[in-house]
Scaffold this motif. Sequence first.
Motif, PDB file in Angstrom:
ATOM      1  N   GLN A   1     -38.570  -0.637 -89.748  1.00 53.21           N
ATOM      2  CA  GLN A   1     -38.868   0.153 -88.408  1.00 53.21           C
ATOM      3  C   GLN A   1     -39.433   1.526 -88.694  1.00 53.21           C
ATOM      4  OE1 GLN A   1     -35.847   2.070 -86.140  1.00 53.21           O
ATOM      5  NE2 GLN A   1     -36.197   0.652 -84.666  1.00 53.21           N
ATOM      6  N   ALA A   2     -38.956   2.025 -89.939  1.00 52.33           N
ATOM      7  CA  ALA A   2     -39.562   3.349 -90.309  1.00 52.33           C
ATOM      8  C   ALA A   2     -41.035   3.429 -90.803  1.00 52.33           C
ATOM      9  CB  ALA A   2     -38.743   4.124 -91.043  1.00 52.33           C
ATOM     10  N   VAL A   3     -41.198   2.246 -91.749  1.00 53.64           N
ATOM     11  CA  VAL A   3     -42.484   2.165 -92.313  1.00 53.64           C
ATOM     12  C   VAL A   3     -43.449   1.767 -91.360  1.00 53.64           C
ATOM     13  CG1 VAL A   3     -43.856   0.398 -94.026  1.00 53.64           C
ATOM     14  CG2 VAL A   3     -41.438   1.197 -94.434  1.00 53.64           C
ATOM     15  N   CYS A   4     -43.262   0.932 -90.315  1.00 54.27           N
ATOM     16  CA  CYS A   4     -43.897   0.548 -89.297  1.00 54.27           C
ATOM     17  C   CYS A   4     -44.431   1.849 -88.319  1.00 54.27           C
ATOM     18  CB  CYS A   4     -43.610  -0.525 -88.340  1.00 54.27           C
ATOM     19  SG  CYS A   4     -43.424  -2.067 -89.000  1.00 54.27           S
ATOM     20  N   GLY A   5     -43.338   2.566 -88.295  1.00 51.72           N
ATOM     21  CA  GLY A   5     -43.338   4.020 -87.451  1.00 51.72           C
ATOM     22  C   GLY A   5     -44.500   4.801 -88.161  1.00 51.72           C
ATOM     23  N   VAL A   6     -44.506   5.115 -89.470  1.00 52.68           N
ATOM     24  CA  VAL A   6     -45.586   5.822 -90.262  1.00 52.68           C
ATOM     25  C   VAL A   6     -47.055   5.047 -90.025  1.00 52.68           C
ATOM     26  CG1 VAL A   6     -46.298   6.560 -92.484  1.00 52.68           C
ATOM     27  CG2 VAL A   6     -43.828   6.525 -92.226  1.00 52.68           C
ATOM     28  N   LEU A   7     -47.172   3.755 -90.082  1.00 52.89           N
ATOM     29  CA  LEU A   7     -48.333   3.214 -90.019  1.00 52.89           C
ATOM     30  C   LEU A   7     -48.840   3.537 -88.403  1.00 52.89           C
ATOM     31  CD1 LEU A   7     -47.802  -0.253 -91.691  1.00 52.89           C
ATOM     32  CD2 LEU A   7     -49.013   1.785 -92.694  1.00 52.89           C
ATOM     33  N   VAL A   8     -47.880   3.358 -87.565  1.00 49.49           N
ATOM     34  CA  VAL A   8     -48.403   3.612 -85.894  1.00 49.49           C
ATOM     35  C   VAL A   8     -49.048   5.040 -86.045  1.00 49.49           C
ATOM     36  CG1 VAL A   8     -47.675   3.768 -83.799  1.00 49.49           C
ATOM     37  CG2 VAL A   8     -46.991   2.018 -85.132  1.00 49.49           C
ATOM     38  N   ASN A   9     -48.390   5.937 -86.566  1.00 45.71           N
ATOM     39  CA  ASN A   9     -48.933   7.252 -86.553  1.00 45.71           C
ATOM     40  C   ASN A   9     -50.124   7.537 -87.197  1.00 45.71           C
ATOM     41  OD1 ASN A   9     -46.820   9.429 -85.174  1.00 45.71           O
ATOM     42  ND2 ASN A   9     -45.356   7.992 -86.205  1.00 45.71           N
ATOM     43  N   VAL A  10     -50.378   6.863 -88.109  1.00 49.88           N
ATOM     44  CA  VAL A  10     -51.623   6.847 -88.988  1.00 49.88           C
ATOM     45  C   VAL A  10     -52.688   6.182 -87.693  1.00 49.88           C
ATOM     46  CG1 VAL A  10     -53.114   5.906 -90.681  1.00 49.88           C
ATOM     47  CG2 VAL A  10     -50.958   6.754 -91.183  1.00 49.88           C
ATOM     48  N   PHE A  11     -52.300   5.187 -87.371  1.00 49.67           N
ATOM     49  CA  PHE A  11     -53.203   4.606 -86.175  1.00 49.67           C
ATOM     50  C   PHE A  11     -53.778   5.549 -85.143  1.00 49.67           C
ATOM     51  CE2 PHE A  11     -53.561   2.286 -82.087  1.00 49.67           C
ATOM     52  CZ  PHE A  11     -54.620   1.612 -82.507  1.00 49.67           C
ATOM     53  N   ALA A  12     -52.403   6.215 -84.731  1.00 52.78           N
ATOM     54  CA  ALA A  12     -52.677   7.218 -83.442  1.00 52.78           C
ATOM     55  C   ALA A  12     -53.558   8.396 -83.891  1.00 52.78           C
ATOM     56  CB  ALA A  12     -51.235   7.663 -83.041  1.00 52.78           C
ATOM     57  N   ALA A  13     -53.359   9.044 -85.139  1.00 53.12           N
ATOM     58  CA  ALA A  13     -54.088   9.818 -85.620  1.00 53.12           C
ATOM     59  C   ALA A  13     -55.819   9.501 -85.476  1.00 53.12           C
ATOM     60  CB  ALA A  13     -53.896  10.500 -86.925  1.00 53.12           C
ATOM     61  N   LEU A  14     -55.833   8.177 -85.872  1.00 52.35           N
ATOM     62  CA  LEU A  14     -57.498   7.688 -85.890  1.00 52.35           C
ATOM     63  C   LEU A  14     -57.989   7.231 -84.548  1.00 52.35           C
ATOM     64  CD1 LEU A  14     -57.181   5.762 -89.354  1.00 52.35           C
ATOM     65  CD2 LEU A  14     -58.002   8.005 -89.041  1.00 52.35           C
ATOM     66  N   THR A  15     -57.188   7.173 -83.462  1.00 52.76           N
ATOM     67  CA  THR A  15     -57.621   6.574 -82.321  1.00 52.76           C
ATOM     68  C   THR A  15     -57.398   7.353 -80.829  1.00 52.76           C
ATOM     69  OG1 THR A  15     -55.483   5.212 -82.030  1.00 52.76           O
ATOM     70  CG2 THR A  15     -57.326   4.278 -83.263  1.00 52.76           C
TER      71      THR A  15
ATOM     72  N   ALA B   1     -44.564  -2.989 -75.775  1.00 54.66           N
ATOM     73  CA  ALA B   1     -43.737  -3.232 -76.921  1.00 54.66           C
ATOM     74  C   ALA B   1     -42.254  -2.851 -76.778  1.00 54.66           C
ATOM     75  CB  ALA B   1     -44.280  -2.335 -78.149  1.00 54.66           C
ATOM     76  N   PHE B   2     -41.972  -1.915 -76.124  1.00 49.21           N
ATOM     77  CA  PHE B   2     -40.620  -1.735 -75.843  1.00 49.21           C
ATOM     78  C   PHE B   2     -40.053  -2.971 -75.112  1.00 49.21           C
ATOM     79  CE2 PHE B   2     -41.003   2.964 -75.866  1.00 49.21           C
ATOM     80  CZ  PHE B   2     -40.371   3.158 -77.061  1.00 49.21           C
ATOM     81  N   THR B   3     -40.614  -3.403 -74.285  1.00 49.90           N
ATOM     82  CA  THR B   3     -39.966  -4.289 -73.154  1.00 49.90           C
ATOM     83  C   THR B   3     -39.660  -5.822 -74.235  1.00 49.90           C
ATOM     84  OG1 THR B   3     -41.250  -3.535 -71.680  1.00 49.90           O
ATOM     85  CG2 THR B   3     -40.189  -5.870 -71.148  1.00 49.90           C
ATOM     86  N   VAL B   4     -40.852  -6.213 -74.786  1.00 47.99           N
ATOM     87  CA  VAL B   4     -40.621  -7.328 -75.660  1.00 47.99           C
ATOM     88  C   VAL B   4     -39.609  -7.248 -76.665  1.00 47.99           C
ATOM     89  CG1 VAL B   4     -42.053  -8.867 -77.099  1.00 47.99           C
ATOM     90  CG2 VAL B   4     -43.175  -7.854 -74.965  1.00 47.99           C
ATOM     91  N   SER B   5     -39.569  -6.190 -77.290  1.00 46.09           N
ATOM     92  CA  SER B   5     -38.456  -5.766 -78.437  1.00 46.09           C
ATOM     93  C   SER B   5     -37.045  -5.840 -77.761  1.00 46.09           C
ATOM     94  CB  SER B   5     -38.664  -4.385 -78.883  1.00 46.09           C
ATOM     95  OG  SER B   5     -37.614  -4.225 -79.876  1.00 46.09           O
ATOM     96  N   ALA B   6     -36.849  -5.493 -76.642  1.00 46.85           N
ATOM     97  CA  ALA B   6     -35.532  -5.618 -76.339  1.00 46.85           C
ATOM     98  C   ALA B   6     -35.457  -6.933 -75.671  1.00 46.85           C
ATOM     99  CB  ALA B   6     -35.485  -4.685 -74.816  1.00 46.85           C
ATOM    100  N   LEU B   7     -36.210  -7.651 -75.105  1.00 45.14           N
ATOM    101  CA  LEU B   7     -36.450  -9.066 -74.713  1.00 45.14           C
ATOM    102  C   LEU B   7     -35.913 -10.014 -75.756  1.00 45.14           C
ATOM    103  CD1 LEU B   7     -36.458 -11.170 -72.121  1.00 45.14           C
ATOM    104  CD2 LEU B   7     -39.040 -11.339 -72.896  1.00 45.14           C
ATOM    105  N   LEU B   8     -36.510  -9.866 -77.103  1.00 40.19           N
ATOM    106  CA  LEU B   8     -36.265 -10.627 -78.462  1.00 40.19           C
ATOM    107  C   LEU B   8     -34.757 -10.417 -78.661  1.00 40.19           C
ATOM    108  CD1 LEU B   8     -39.374  -9.984 -80.503  1.00 40.19           C
ATOM    109  CD2 LEU B   8     -38.616 -11.855 -79.378  1.00 40.19           C
TER     110      LEU B   8
ATOM    111  N   VAL C   1     -43.399   0.399 -82.522  1.00 45.78           N
ATOM    112  CA  VAL C   1     -44.721   0.666 -81.918  1.00 45.78           C
ATOM    113  C   VAL C   1     -44.863   1.451 -80.619  1.00 45.78           C
ATOM    114  CG1 VAL C   1     -46.699  -0.620 -80.955  1.00 45.78           C
ATOM    115  CG2 VAL C   1     -45.776  -1.352 -83.202  1.00 45.78           C
ATOM    116  N   GLY C   2     -43.685   1.011 -79.839  1.00 48.90           N
ATOM    117  CA  GLY C   2     -43.493   1.536 -78.477  1.00 48.90           C
ATOM    118  C   GLY C   2     -43.042   3.029 -78.652  1.00 48.90           C
ATOM    119  N   ALA C   3     -42.164   3.345 -79.548  1.00 42.74           N
ATOM    120  CA  ALA C   3     -41.580   4.742 -79.549  1.00 42.74           C
ATOM    121  C   ALA C   3     -42.695   5.835 -80.201  1.00 42.74           C
ATOM    122  CB  ALA C   3     -40.556   4.589 -80.634  1.00 42.74           C
TER     123      ALA C   3
END
Length: 540
Positions: A363-377, A393-400, A423-425
Motif C-alpha cells: 500500500q505504501a509502495v504504491c502510494g509513493v508511485l502514485v505521488n510520482v505519477f501525480a507530480a508528472l501529470t 479506486a476507493f469504491t472497487v477497493s472496498a467492494l473487493l 491509488v484513491g487516497a
Amino acid sequence: MAVNIIASSDLKINRTLSQGQLRQLKLDEANALYHAQSFSEERPPVFKSLAHEIIALLTLTCGPSLATMNQGAMLIALPHVGKSFGISGSELSWTISAFALSSGTFVLLLASIADNIGRKRMVVVAYVWYALWCLVSGFMKRDIEFDVFRGLQGLSGAAAAPAAVGIIGATYVPGKRKNRAMATFSAGAPIGFIVGIICGGICTQFISWRAFFFFSTILYSVLAILVWYSAPDDPHMHWSEMKENLSKLDYFGALLATSGLVMFVFALTQSGATSKGWAEPYVIALLIVGIVTFAIFMFWESKAKNPLMPLGIWFYPGFALSMFIVACGFMNFLGVLNYYMTLIFQEVRDASAILTTAYLVPQAVCGVLVNVFAALTLHVIPGRILMFIAMTAFTVSALLWALQPIHLIYWAMAFPSICLSVVGADLAYNVANMHTLSAVPPESQSSAAGIFNTVFQLSAAIGIAASTTIVHTAADRSSHTGVQQLYDSYQAAFWFAVGVSGVGTIASGFLKVGTQGRKAADTDEEKVEEATKTTIISSP
C-alpha cells in the motif's frame, strides 16, 4: 463611459482609459506577469542551494507523515494494545479515534494561530509537542489515560500539516516545480504509513508496542531541530505583535466547533458500545446537542469579526465539492479499510504483527508511485478526471473486501484492494490539496489547509465511529458464531465503505477542477483573472 483601473500588480495604475485600451493593457500586463512570475521554474530565493531546498522540503513533509506514521503503527499494534489494556470493540477504536478526533477538531484554531505567530514556529512547536506526548504515552498503564494522551498527540497533527503546507504554498509559485514540491509533500502520507507499519510491526513483534512511541520521541525531536535551521524563516514579528494577533482569534468559535464535533463522534461511537444502542437516552441527547452546537458554530462564524473558519473560503470554485468528495473517500480509507483489514489479518486469519506489516507494505509502495505519477501529470490531466479515478479506486477497493471469502489467499483480492485503496487516497489528496492552494490567496492558505485537514481527520473519526456501530449491529444479527460471525460483521463495515465512496464517485462527476501548474492559460480571460486580479471601478 470611461473607467478607472486599480491593478493589484507591482506596477500601480490609476488613470482614465477607453475600454479598448484598458483591455489591451490588461492583457499585456497579464502576459508579462504570467510568464515572468507565475510559472518560473527557478529555485525559490529563500533556499541557498538545491540541498537546502531538499532538506527543508523533506522535514516539512514529515508534517503529514506524523499522523499516518502514528496510525500505521497503531493499526499493526491494535490487537496487542487491546490485550494489554483488556479492551475491545468501541473501547479499542478510541485508541485510533482519539488522535483523529483531536486533530480534526483543533486544526482550524491551530492553523489560524500558525498564520498569526508564524508557520515555521508552529511546525517546530508541533514536532516538539508530539515528541513529548509520545514519550508520556509509552508509560501509560490504563486505556483511559492512554486515550487522553493520544488526543494530545493529535494536536500536533492538527498544527504541523496545515502550517507546513502553508509554508510550501507561499514559497513556491505555480508551475512544475511547485507540483513536484506538493507531490513530495503529499508523498509524506504514504511514506509515513510505511515507516509506521514497519516500525510498529518490528516493535510489536520483537520488543513491545510501546517502543514505537519512544522511537517517535527521538525522531521528531531531531526533525524539530532540522526544521528550525532549514525551513524558510517567518516574517519578523515582535512578541507584543504576536500577543495582539492571538488575542483577536476566534476562541469561542473553537469551543463551539470542538465541543459539537466531540459530542457527535462520541455519540456515534457509544451507540455501538452500550447494550441499548441508539435507544440509550444519553447517546441520542449527545448526538442532538452535538449537531445543534455545530450549527451554532456555523452561525457564529458568519457573524464573527475574525472567524475561525471564514465561510467565504467555501465559495471558491470547486472547493466545497472537493471537500465533500475527499470526506467520502477518506471515510472509506481511514475509517473502514485500513482499520478493519488489519483486524481481519490478525484476528480472523491469525497473522502475526510482522506478517501483517508485510501485507500492508504494498500500500505504501504504491502510494509513493502514485505521488510520482501525480507530480508528472497534474499539469496535464484535469483534476476532475484524476478525482473520478481516485473515487472509483476507493469504491472497487472496498467492494473487493466486501465480497471476499473468509479464507481466500492474500493475492487474489486483498492485494489488489490494498493497491487500489492508495491509488484513491493519494490521487484524491493531491488533487484536493493542489486545488485548495490554487483557489485561495496566499494569506489564507494555512486556514484553507486547516479546513482541508479538518475534513481529512474528521472523516476518519466519523468513519471509525459509524463503522463500529455497524459492526456491532451486524454481529448481533449474524447467524454464525466465532470467527465467522466476526468476519460477517467486518464485511458489513466494508459495504458501508462501498456506499460512502460510491456517493463520492457520483459527486466527482460534477467537479470542475482543471489542470494545475500549466504554462499557458486556456484563454486570455483566464490570464487576466489569474495574473492581474484587477478591480475595475466605473466612473460617471
